[in-house]
Design a protein around this motif. Structure first.
Motif, PDB file in Angstrom:
ATOM      1  N   SER A   1       1.344   1.499  -2.327  1.00  0.00           N
ATOM      2  CA  SER A   1       0.446   2.445  -2.965  1.00  0.00           C
ATOM      3  C   SER A   1      -0.193   1.798  -4.188  1.00  0.00           C
ATOM      4  O   SER A   1       0.167   0.690  -4.571  1.00  0.00           O
ATOM      5  N   GLY A   2      -1.152   2.519  -4.772  1.00  0.00           N
ATOM      6  CA  GLY A   2      -1.765   2.060  -6.008  1.00  0.00           C
ATOM      7  C   GLY A   2      -3.193   1.598  -5.883  1.00  0.00           C
ATOM      8  O   GLY A   2      -3.822   1.221  -6.868  1.00  0.00           O
ATOM      9  N   GLY A   3      -3.716   1.600  -4.675  1.00  0.00           N
ATOM     10  CA  GLY A   3      -5.099   1.185  -4.499  1.00  0.00           C
ATOM     11  C   GLY A   3      -6.071   2.204  -5.066  1.00  0.00           C
ATOM     12  O   GLY A   3      -5.690   3.285  -5.512  1.00  0.00           O
ATOM     13  N   GLY A   4      -7.335   1.849  -5.042  1.00  0.00           N
ATOM     14  CA  GLY A   4      -8.359   2.742  -5.551  1.00  0.00           C
ATOM     15  C   GLY A   4      -9.683   2.040  -5.708  1.00  0.00           C
ATOM     16  O   GLY A   4      -9.860   0.903  -5.247  1.00  0.00           O
ATOM     17  N   LEU A   5     -10.575   2.720  -6.381  1.00  0.00           N
ATOM     18  CA  LEU A   5     -11.915   2.190  -6.662  1.00  0.00           C
ATOM     19  C   LEU A   5     -11.951   1.728  -8.115  1.00  0.00           C
ATOM     20  O   LEU A   5     -11.576   2.475  -9.025  1.00  0.00           O
ATOM     21  N   VAL A   6     -12.414   0.519  -8.325  1.00  0.00           N
ATOM     22  CA  VAL A   6     -12.447  -0.036  -9.678  1.00  0.00           C
ATOM     23  C   VAL A   6     -13.705  -0.881  -9.837  1.00  0.00           C
ATOM     24  O   VAL A   6     -14.219  -1.440  -8.852  1.00  0.00           O
ATOM     25  N   GLN A   7     -14.186  -0.958 -11.038  1.00  0.00           N
ATOM     26  CA  GLN A   7     -15.338  -1.809 -11.331  1.00  0.00           C
ATOM     27  C   GLN A   7     -14.903  -3.271 -11.386  1.00  0.00           C
ATOM     28  O   GLN A   7     -13.745  -3.582 -11.705  1.00  0.00           O
ATOM     29  N   ALA A   8     -15.833  -4.137 -11.067  1.00  0.00           N
ATOM     30  CA  ALA A   8     -15.557  -5.568 -11.177  1.00  0.00           C
ATOM     31  C   ALA A   8     -15.064  -5.896 -12.589  1.00  0.00           C
ATOM     32  O   ALA A   8     -15.607  -5.383 -13.575  1.00  0.00           O
ATOM     33  N   GLY A   9     -14.030  -6.705 -12.650  1.00  0.00           N
ATOM     34  CA  GLY A   9     -13.420  -7.037 -13.925  1.00  0.00           C
ATOM     35  C   GLY A   9     -12.259  -6.134 -14.279  1.00  0.00           C
ATOM     36  O   GLY A   9     -11.520  -6.417 -15.235  1.00  0.00           O
ATOM     37  N   GLY A  10     -12.092  -5.068 -13.531  1.00  0.00           N
ATOM     38  CA  GLY A  10     -11.026  -4.123 -13.793  1.00  0.00           C
ATOM     39  C   GLY A  10      -9.699  -4.556 -13.212  1.00  0.00           C
ATOM     40  O   GLY A  10      -9.559  -5.668 -12.671  1.00  0.00           O
ATOM     41  N   SER A  11      -8.723  -3.648 -13.320  1.00  0.00           N
ATOM     42  CA  SER A  11      -7.361  -3.940 -12.896  1.00  0.00           C
ATOM     43  C   SER A  11      -6.785  -2.803 -12.063  1.00  0.00           C
ATOM     44  O   SER A  11      -7.180  -1.640 -12.225  1.00  0.00           O
TER      45      SER A  11
ATOM     46  N   TYR B   1      -4.785  -3.582   1.361  1.00  0.00           N
ATOM     47  CA  TYR B   1      -3.639  -4.411   0.963  1.00  0.00           C
ATOM     48  C   TYR B   1      -2.362  -3.801   1.535  1.00  0.00           C
ATOM     49  O   TYR B   1      -2.145  -2.585   1.432  1.00  0.00           O
ATOM     50  N   SER B   2      -1.523  -4.663   2.084  1.00  0.00           N
ATOM     51  CA  SER B   2      -0.268  -4.214   2.679  1.00  0.00           C
ATOM     52  C   SER B   2       0.863  -5.117   2.217  1.00  0.00           C
ATOM     53  O   SER B   2       0.683  -6.337   2.110  1.00  0.00           O
ATOM     54  N   CYS B   3       2.020  -4.514   1.986  1.00  0.00           N
ATOM     55  CA  CYS B   3       3.189  -5.340   1.689  1.00  0.00           C
ATOM     56  C   CYS B   3       4.020  -5.494   2.961  1.00  0.00           C
ATOM     57  O   CYS B   3       3.937  -4.681   3.889  1.00  0.00           O
ATOM     58  N   HIS B   4       4.799  -6.550   2.959  1.00  0.00           N
ATOM     59  CA  HIS B   4       5.584  -6.920   4.142  1.00  0.00           C
ATOM     60  C   HIS B   4       6.929  -7.460   3.687  1.00  0.00           C
ATOM     61  O   HIS B   4       7.008  -8.233   2.718  1.00  0.00           O
ATOM     62  N   THR B   5       7.994  -7.071   4.376  1.00  0.00           N
ATOM     63  CA  THR B   5       9.323  -7.540   4.015  1.00  0.00           C
ATOM     64  C   THR B   5      10.295  -7.342   5.171  1.00  0.00           C
ATOM     65  O   THR B   5       9.936  -6.781   6.208  1.00  0.00           O
ATOM     66  N   ASP B   6      11.493  -7.836   4.986  1.00  0.00           N
ATOM     67  CA  ASP B   6      12.623  -7.494   5.836  1.00  0.00           C
ATOM     68  C   ASP B   6      13.536  -6.583   5.016  1.00  0.00           C
ATOM     69  O   ASP B   6      13.764  -6.836   3.823  1.00  0.00           O
ATOM     70  N   LEU B   7      14.047  -5.566   5.648  1.00  0.00           N
ATOM     71  CA  LEU B   7      14.889  -4.602   4.953  1.00  0.00           C
ATOM     72  C   LEU B   7      16.349  -4.774   5.338  1.00  0.00           C
ATOM     73  O   LEU B   7      16.671  -5.188   6.444  1.00  0.00           O
ATOM     74  N   TYR B   8      17.229  -4.410   4.415  1.00  0.00           N
ATOM     75  CA  TYR B   8      18.652  -4.398   4.709  1.00  0.00           C
ATOM     76  C   TYR B   8      19.287  -3.224   3.966  1.00  0.00           C
ATOM     77  O   TYR B   8      18.701  -2.672   3.033  1.00  0.00           O
ATOM     78  N   SER B   9      20.485  -2.885   4.423  1.00  0.00           N
ATOM     79  CA  SER B   9      21.211  -1.798   3.784  1.00  0.00           C
ATOM     80  C   SER B   9      22.368  -2.374   2.975  1.00  0.00           C
ATOM     81  O   SER B   9      23.174  -3.134   3.501  1.00  0.00           O
ATOM     82  N   LYS B  10      22.431  -1.982   1.707  1.00  0.00           N
ATOM     83  CA  LYS B  10      23.562  -2.407   0.883  1.00  0.00           C
ATOM     84  C   LYS B  10      24.813  -1.632   1.246  1.00  0.00           C
ATOM     85  O   LYS B  10      25.936  -2.122   1.102  1.00  0.00           O
TER      86      LYS B  10
ATOM     87  N   VAL C   1       8.785  -5.628   8.533  1.00  0.00           N
ATOM     88  CA  VAL C   1       8.376  -4.275   8.184  1.00  0.00           C
ATOM     89  C   VAL C   1       7.103  -4.313   7.341  1.00  0.00           C
ATOM     90  O   VAL C   1       7.022  -5.053   6.359  1.00  0.00           O
ATOM     91  N   TRP C   2       6.145  -3.504   7.725  1.00  0.00           N
ATOM     92  CA  TRP C   2       4.861  -3.430   7.015  1.00  0.00           C
ATOM     93  C   TRP C   2       4.686  -2.077   6.336  1.00  0.00           C
ATOM     94  O   TRP C   2       5.066  -1.042   6.895  1.00  0.00           O
ATOM     95  N   GLY C   3       4.082  -2.096   5.174  1.00  0.00           N
ATOM     96  CA  GLY C   3       3.618  -0.861   4.582  1.00  0.00           C
ATOM     97  C   GLY C   3       2.386  -0.371   5.328  1.00  0.00           C
ATOM     98  O   GLY C   3       1.800  -1.090   6.137  1.00  0.00           O
ATOM     99  N   GLN C   4       1.996   0.852   5.026  1.00  0.00           N
ATOM    100  CA  GLN C   4       0.880   1.452   5.755  1.00  0.00           C
ATOM    101  C   GLN C   4      -0.465   0.944   5.256  1.00  0.00           C
ATOM    102  O   GLN C   4      -1.483   1.142   5.915  1.00  0.00           O
ATOM    103  N   GLY C   5      -0.481   0.296   4.115  1.00  0.00           N
ATOM    104  CA  GLY C   5      -1.714  -0.245   3.556  1.00  0.00           C
ATOM    105  C   GLY C   5      -2.323   0.681   2.528  1.00  0.00           C
ATOM    106  O   GLY C   5      -2.256   1.913   2.647  1.00  0.00           O
ATOM    107  N   THR C   6      -2.922   0.081   1.522  1.00  0.00           N
ATOM    108  CA  THR C   6      -3.600   0.841   0.485  1.00  0.00           C
ATOM    109  C   THR C   6      -4.959   0.192   0.227  1.00  0.00           C
ATOM    110  O   THR C   6      -5.062  -1.029   0.102  1.00  0.00           O
ATOM    111  N   GLN C   7      -5.989   1.007   0.165  1.00  0.00           N
ATOM    112  CA  GLN C   7      -7.361   0.512   0.057  1.00  0.00           C
ATOM    113  C   GLN C   7      -7.708   0.150  -1.386  1.00  0.00           C
ATOM    114  O   GLN C   7      -7.484   0.949  -2.308  1.00  0.00           O
ATOM    115  N   VAL C   8      -8.244  -1.026  -1.560  1.00  0.00           N
ATOM    116  CA  VAL C   8      -8.773  -1.466  -2.852  1.00  0.00           C
ATOM    117  C   VAL C   8     -10.261  -1.713  -2.682  1.00  0.00           C
ATOM    118  O   VAL C   8     -10.676  -2.480  -1.802  1.00  0.00           O
ATOM    119  N   ILE C   9     -11.060  -1.055  -3.501  1.00  0.00           N
ATOM    120  CA  ILE C   9     -12.511  -1.242  -3.483  1.00  0.00           C
ATOM    121  C   ILE C   9     -12.946  -1.667  -4.876  1.00  0.00           C
ATOM    122  O   ILE C   9     -12.687  -0.953  -5.851  1.00  0.00           O
TER     123      ILE C   9
END
Length: 122
Positions: free
Chosen positions: A7-17, A92-101, A111-119
């Motif tokens: 998560s955390g994607g969104g619309l941002v102006q060039a130079g932004g964060s 943007y998507s994150c990817h990892t292997d998961l384990y249980s403690k 495992v892939w995240g569902q993706g978050t759009q960055v514009i």
């Protein structure tokens, strides 16, 4: 069941964060985490990675602008994206292997995240 949420994607102006987050479902922890992005009509590209012990690596296109981090006590990884450019626009998507403690032997690979759009608007 959704195993990984980015998560955390969104619309941002060039130079932004923006700061993207990646977290697993309850009961799971993450091994090394990688971030990928896919722009419209293009292939998915690797962006950055962080290992279990915190070592990081970046694609040349984002080096010096993006920073990946993790806090295993919060079971979350982040990618801080600064000085964003229109060419950073992608899903943007994150990817990892998961384990249980709690249950040794429980391991979920690729495992892939569902993706978050960055514009990034110029």
């Amino acid at each position: 069941q959704v195993l990984l949420v980015d998560s955390g994607g969104g619309l941002v102006q060039a130079g932004g964060s923006l700061r993207l987050s990646c977290a697993p479902a309850s009961g799971y922890s993450m091994h090394a985490v990688a971030w990928y992005r896919q722009a419209p009509g293009k292939q998915r590209d690797w962006v950055a990675s962080i290992t279990d012990d915190g070592s990081t690596d970046y694609a040349n296109s984002v080096k010096g602008r993006f920073t990946v981090s993790r806090d295993d006590s919060k079971n979350t990884a982040w990618m801080q994206m600064n000085s964003l450019k229109p060419e950073d626009t992608a899903v943007y998507s994150c990817h990892t292997d998961l384990y249980s403690k709690d249950f040794p032997g429980i391991h979920v690979s690729d495992v892939w995240g569902q993706g978050t759009q960055v514009i990034v608007d110029s």
